[in-house]
Motif scaffolding. Structure first.
Motif, PDB file in Angstrom:
ATOM      1  N   ARG B 176       3.938 -12.889 -21.487  1.00 49.81           N
ATOM      2  CA  ARG B 176       4.866 -13.888 -22.011  1.00 49.81           C
ATOM      3  C   ARG B 176       5.582 -13.408 -23.261  1.00 49.81           C
ATOM      4  NH1 ARG B 176       5.540 -18.662 -19.975  1.00 49.81           N
ATOM      5  NH2 ARG B 176       4.643 -18.649 -17.907  1.00 49.81           N
ATOM      6  N   ARG B 177       6.113 -12.215 -23.140  1.00 46.52           N
ATOM      7  CA  ARG B 177       6.929 -11.678 -24.222  1.00 46.52           C
ATOM      8  C   ARG B 177       8.247 -11.214 -23.635  1.00 46.52           C
ATOM      9  NH1 ARG B 177       3.331 -11.455 -28.318  1.00 46.52           N
ATOM     10  NH2 ARG B 177       1.177 -10.956 -27.787  1.00 46.52           N
ATOM     11  N   PRO B 178       9.242 -11.016 -24.485  1.00 44.83           N
ATOM     12  CA  PRO B 178      10.542 -10.592 -23.977  1.00 44.83           C
ATOM     13  C   PRO B 178      10.486  -9.198 -23.363  1.00 44.83           C
ATOM     14  CG  PRO B 178      10.506 -10.600 -26.380  1.00 44.83           C
ATOM     15  CD  PRO B 178       9.278 -11.307 -25.923  1.00 44.83           C
ATOM     16  N   VAL B 179      11.348  -8.963 -22.412  1.00 46.52           N
ATOM     17  CA  VAL B 179      11.441  -7.643 -21.774  1.00 46.52           C
ATOM     18  C   VAL B 179      12.340  -6.760 -22.626  1.00 46.52           C
ATOM     19  CG1 VAL B 179      12.213  -6.394 -19.754  1.00 46.52           C
ATOM     20  CG2 VAL B 179      11.108  -8.603 -19.480  1.00 46.52           C
ATOM     21  N   ASP B 180      11.737  -5.762 -23.288  1.00 50.57           N
ATOM     22  CA  ASP B 180      12.547  -4.884 -24.127  1.00 50.57           C
ATOM     23  C   ASP B 180      12.880  -3.596 -23.382  1.00 50.57           C
ATOM     24  OD1 ASP B 180      10.337  -2.721 -25.418  1.00 50.57           O
ATOM     25  OD2 ASP B 180       9.558  -4.632 -24.675  1.00 50.57           O
ATOM     26  N   PRO B 181      13.891  -2.880 -23.829  1.00 49.72           N
ATOM     27  CA  PRO B 181      14.323  -1.656 -23.150  1.00 49.72           C
ATOM     28  C   PRO B 181      13.204  -0.634 -23.036  1.00 49.72           C
ATOM     29  CG  PRO B 181      15.902  -2.305 -24.825  1.00 49.72           C
ATOM     30  CD  PRO B 181      14.728  -3.201 -24.988  1.00 49.72           C
ATOM     31  N   GLY B 182      12.341  -0.597 -24.032  1.00 50.96           N
ATOM     32  CA  GLY B 182      11.256   0.364 -24.001  1.00 50.96           C
ATOM     33  C   GLY B 182      10.392   0.213 -22.768  1.00 50.96           C
ATOM     34  N   LEU B 183      10.247  -0.985 -22.291  1.00 53.16           N
ATOM     35  CA  LEU B 183       9.413  -1.206 -21.114  1.00 53.16           C
ATOM     36  C   LEU B 183       9.975  -0.478 -19.907  1.00 53.16           C
ATOM     37  CD1 LEU B 183       6.991  -2.592 -19.846  1.00 53.16           C
ATOM     38  CD2 LEU B 183       8.432  -4.574 -19.387  1.00 53.16           C
ATOM     39  N   ALA B 184      11.283  -0.511 -19.752  1.00 52.27           N
ATOM     40  CA  ALA B 184      11.912   0.177 -18.626  1.00 52.27           C
ATOM     41  C   ALA B 184      11.664   1.679 -18.705  1.00 52.27           C
ATOM     42  CB  ALA B 184      13.406  -0.121 -18.597  1.00 52.27           C
ATOM     43  N   GLU B 185      11.867   2.239 -19.890  1.00 50.96           N
ATOM     44  CA  GLU B 185      11.664   3.686 -20.056  1.00 50.96           C
ATOM     45  C   GLU B 185      10.216   4.050 -19.769  1.00 50.96           C
ATOM     46  OE1 GLU B 185      14.306   5.499 -20.514  1.00 50.96           O
ATOM     47  OE2 GLU B 185      15.447   3.629 -20.616  1.00 50.96           O
ATOM     48  N   SER B 186       9.325   3.325 -20.402  1.00 51.85           N
ATOM     49  CA  SER B 186       7.906   3.597 -20.234  1.00 51.85           C
ATOM     50  C   SER B 186       7.482   3.510 -18.771  1.00 51.85           C
ATOM     51  CB  SER B 186       7.107   2.609 -21.078  1.00 51.85           C
ATOM     52  OG  SER B 186       5.753   2.625 -20.701  1.00 51.85           O
ATOM     53  N   THR B 187       7.944   2.473 -18.115  1.00 52.87           N
ATOM     54  CA  THR B 187       7.551   2.273 -16.721  1.00 52.87           C
ATOM     55  C   THR B 187       8.094   3.383 -15.820  1.00 52.87           C
ATOM     56  OG1 THR B 187       7.519  -0.118 -17.061  1.00 52.87           O
ATOM     57  CG2 THR B 187       7.608   0.664 -14.794  1.00 52.87           C
ATOM     58  N   ALA B 188       9.334   3.747 -16.043  1.00 52.35           N
ATOM     59  CA  ALA B 188       9.921   4.821 -15.237  1.00 52.35           C
ATOM     60  C   ALA B 188       9.140   6.117 -15.407  1.00 52.35           C
ATOM     61  CB  ALA B 188      11.387   5.023 -15.630  1.00 52.35           C
ATOM     62  N   THR B 189       8.831   6.450 -16.644  1.00 49.49           N
ATOM     63  CA  THR B 189       8.059   7.667 -16.916  1.00 49.49           C
ATOM     64  C   THR B 189       6.687   7.605 -16.255  1.00 49.49           C
ATOM     65  OG1 THR B 189       9.142   7.736 -19.085  1.00 49.49           O
ATOM     66  CG2 THR B 189       7.252   9.171 -18.752  1.00 49.49           C
ATOM     67  N   ALA B 190       6.053   6.440 -16.391  1.00 50.90           N
ATOM     68  CA  ALA B 190       4.697   6.283 -15.858  1.00 50.90           C
ATOM     69  C   ALA B 190       4.677   6.426 -14.340  1.00 50.90           C
ATOM     70  CB  ALA B 190       4.138   4.930 -16.275  1.00 50.90           C
ATOM     71  N   VAL B 191       5.590   5.743 -13.676  1.00 51.77           N
ATOM     72  CA  VAL B 191       5.592   5.767 -12.217  1.00 51.77           C
ATOM     73  C   VAL B 191       5.928   7.164 -11.706  1.00 51.77           C
ATOM     74  CG1 VAL B 191       6.788   4.912 -10.172  1.00 51.77           C
ATOM     75  CG2 VAL B 191       6.091   3.325 -11.953  1.00 51.77           C
ATOM     76  N   LEU B 192       6.827   7.831 -12.393  1.00 58.05           N
ATOM     77  CA  LEU B 192       7.157   9.198 -11.984  1.00 58.05           C
ATOM     78  C   LEU B 192       5.924  10.093 -12.027  1.00 58.05           C
ATOM     79  CD1 LEU B 192       9.243  11.372 -11.272  1.00 58.05           C
ATOM     80  CD2 LEU B 192       9.580  11.738 -13.730  1.00 58.05           C
ATOM     81  N   ALA B 193       5.229  10.043 -13.167  1.00 61.10           N
ATOM     82  CA  ALA B 193       4.039  10.877 -13.321  1.00 61.10           C
ATOM     83  C   ALA B 193       2.989  10.526 -12.278  1.00 61.10           C
ATOM     84  CB  ALA B 193       3.474  10.700 -14.724  1.00 61.10           C
ATOM     85  N   ALA B 194       2.795   9.240 -12.057  1.00 61.83           N
ATOM     86  CA  ALA B 194       1.763   8.801 -11.111  1.00 61.83           C
ATOM     87  C   ALA B 194       2.116   9.215  -9.692  1.00 61.83           C
ATOM     88  CB  ALA B 194       1.609   7.287 -11.198  1.00 61.83           C
ATOM     89  N   ALA B 195       3.377   9.054  -9.336  1.00 58.34           N
ATOM     90  CA  ALA B 195       3.791   9.401  -7.980  1.00 58.34           C
ATOM     91  C   ALA B 195       3.663  10.898  -7.747  1.00 58.34           C
ATOM     92  CB  ALA B 195       5.226   8.940  -7.737  1.00 58.34           C
ATOM     93  N   GLU B 196       4.066  11.680  -8.757  1.00 57.90           N
ATOM     94  CA  GLU B 196       3.954  13.136  -8.628  1.00 57.90           C
ATOM     95  C   GLU B 196       2.502  13.562  -8.510  1.00 57.90           C
ATOM     96  OE1 GLU B 196       7.984  14.669 -10.947  1.00 57.90           O
ATOM     97  OE2 GLU B 196       6.092  14.535 -12.036  1.00 57.90           O
TER      98      GLU B 196
END
Lengths: 221, 221
Positions: B176-196
């Motif tokens: 229940r907090r605002p969606v900040d731009p950092g979340l998008a960056e972090s998530t993209a990086t995380a999913v990339l690493a995990a998928a690889e």
DNA sequence: AGATTAACGCGAGCAACTTCGCGTTAGTTG
DNA sequence: CAACTAACGCGAAGTTGCTCGCGTTAATCT
């Protein structure tokens, strides 16, 4: 002062109050597990618990508040693992979370609280605080890993742990499918890889999945 | 058959019906954005849209159904990126999702639909189908990456993409907090690493975060 | 253009939920 | 153990949300 005894106007925490409280929360939990939030009514809880309807309204005012109290009651359930290695800890915690969400009782409760939070600000706060506290506690797991040199020094513990929890709530609330064991394994593996890659460090790619407050330097677009 | 014209009992999709529908959905969306699901009432939607209360109940029966129709209306919004590389695609999509959830309109809608799904099975189905369809479409992004050799061959597209979406819904519904731009960056990086790292392959660690059906061999405990 | 009727506006009625006042029960204290 | 009162049970009253029947409006077809 006549022969007055209990200060008038004070709350009375003793036997009967606590007993009805337990009865009500137990009935609520059972109702949520059996029939879900859809069928939840003050009426039903009253009948099942044997507590009178008016009493329920007097003490809790609405099902939202009721559900929110049950959530705060449910503390100290998911035990924190300490296997000695980050992969071991993550797997163990992911499995524990999987069991937590897999249980019909907690599953119904989570759904109910999220629904309640959409209408009642107090429930929203309770929900946020509940998970915030657990994330804070579980942060120790990440801090140990950082101390062992398994993760970058500026890894944000809350970001890691909210990343570990997110897939489960997604599965339940959005995808609306059962939580299978594979999800726990997959999530543990994913978060490990991402954390090792530095996806949850405060400096680099972003502030991460959990700590929202700090001003992130980037722009929205 | 006198000089009968329209087959009696048929629906009439023409002008007025469509107009009131648009008016109602627009009013609903505005209400959700401004006052949230908490304050949503048939009454308010009726007043704001200028459509009579009885008409709303006749056509939609409840706010749950209303909200659920607005969701299905909202198709084809988040555009699928095609930058040529997986990291680029993931970042672009994560940012798009971030903007999507960042908007007060969609944010209120998501919250409303999840709350509605907790009580109305039809809303639950609509919610599941909505995201299922988007995951299916976005799967192309992952399949392209696999074809380029950026990911293991048996990577489950839906698992990858639900992992990409999960942190955002978690942020909104649970944290229940605002969606900040950092979340998008972090998530993209995380999913990339995990998928690889192969966290979302069907064979290895688990069935993954999205495709729930297939029988996973492991056990819960 | 004229006939036909689905969809709408309107207000009254119905039902479910919520609260209130009063008498009773059972913790609490001296 | 006796006085005191918070919390409870109970039924009735009040409020809100939802539905129904009827007259009107405006699409649709010949």
């Amino acid at each position: 002062m006549t022969t007055a005894h209990q200060a008038p106007g004070e709350t009375r925490p003793g036997g009967r109050t606590a007993r009805t409280r337990r009865a009500v929360l137990a009935a609520l939990s059972a109702e949520l597990a059996e029939h879900g939030f859809a069928a939840l009514t003050m009426e039903r809880v009253a009948q099942r618990s044997g507590v009178h309807l008016a009493t329920l309204y007097r003490r809790w005012r609405s099902t939202d508040k009721l559900v929110c109290e049950l959530l705060t009651e449910l503390s100290g359930d998911v035990p924190l693992p300490d296997t000695g290695t980050l992969p071991g800890d993550l797997r163990a915690l992911a499995r524990a979370i999987g069991r937590f969400y897999g249980d019909a009782r907690t599953r119904g409760l989570i759904e109910a609280v999220v629904a309640a939070a959409a209408r009642d600000p107090q429930a929203a706060t309770a929900l946020r605080d509940f998970f915030d506290e657990r994330l804070e506690l579980a942060g120790a797991l990440v801090r140990r890993a950082v101390a062992r040199g398994e993760l970058p020094a500026d890894t944000d513990p809350k970001a890691v742990l909210s990343a570990l929890g997110a897939p489960f709530s997604y599965r339940i609330l959005i995808a609306r499918r059962p939580v299978d064991p594979g999800l726990a394994e997959s999530t543990a593996t994913a978060v490990l890889a991402a954390a090792e890659a530095g996806a949850y460090t405060t400096g680099a790619a972003g502030t991460g999945g959990g700590a929202a407050d700090g001003g992130a330097p980037g722009r929205a677009d």
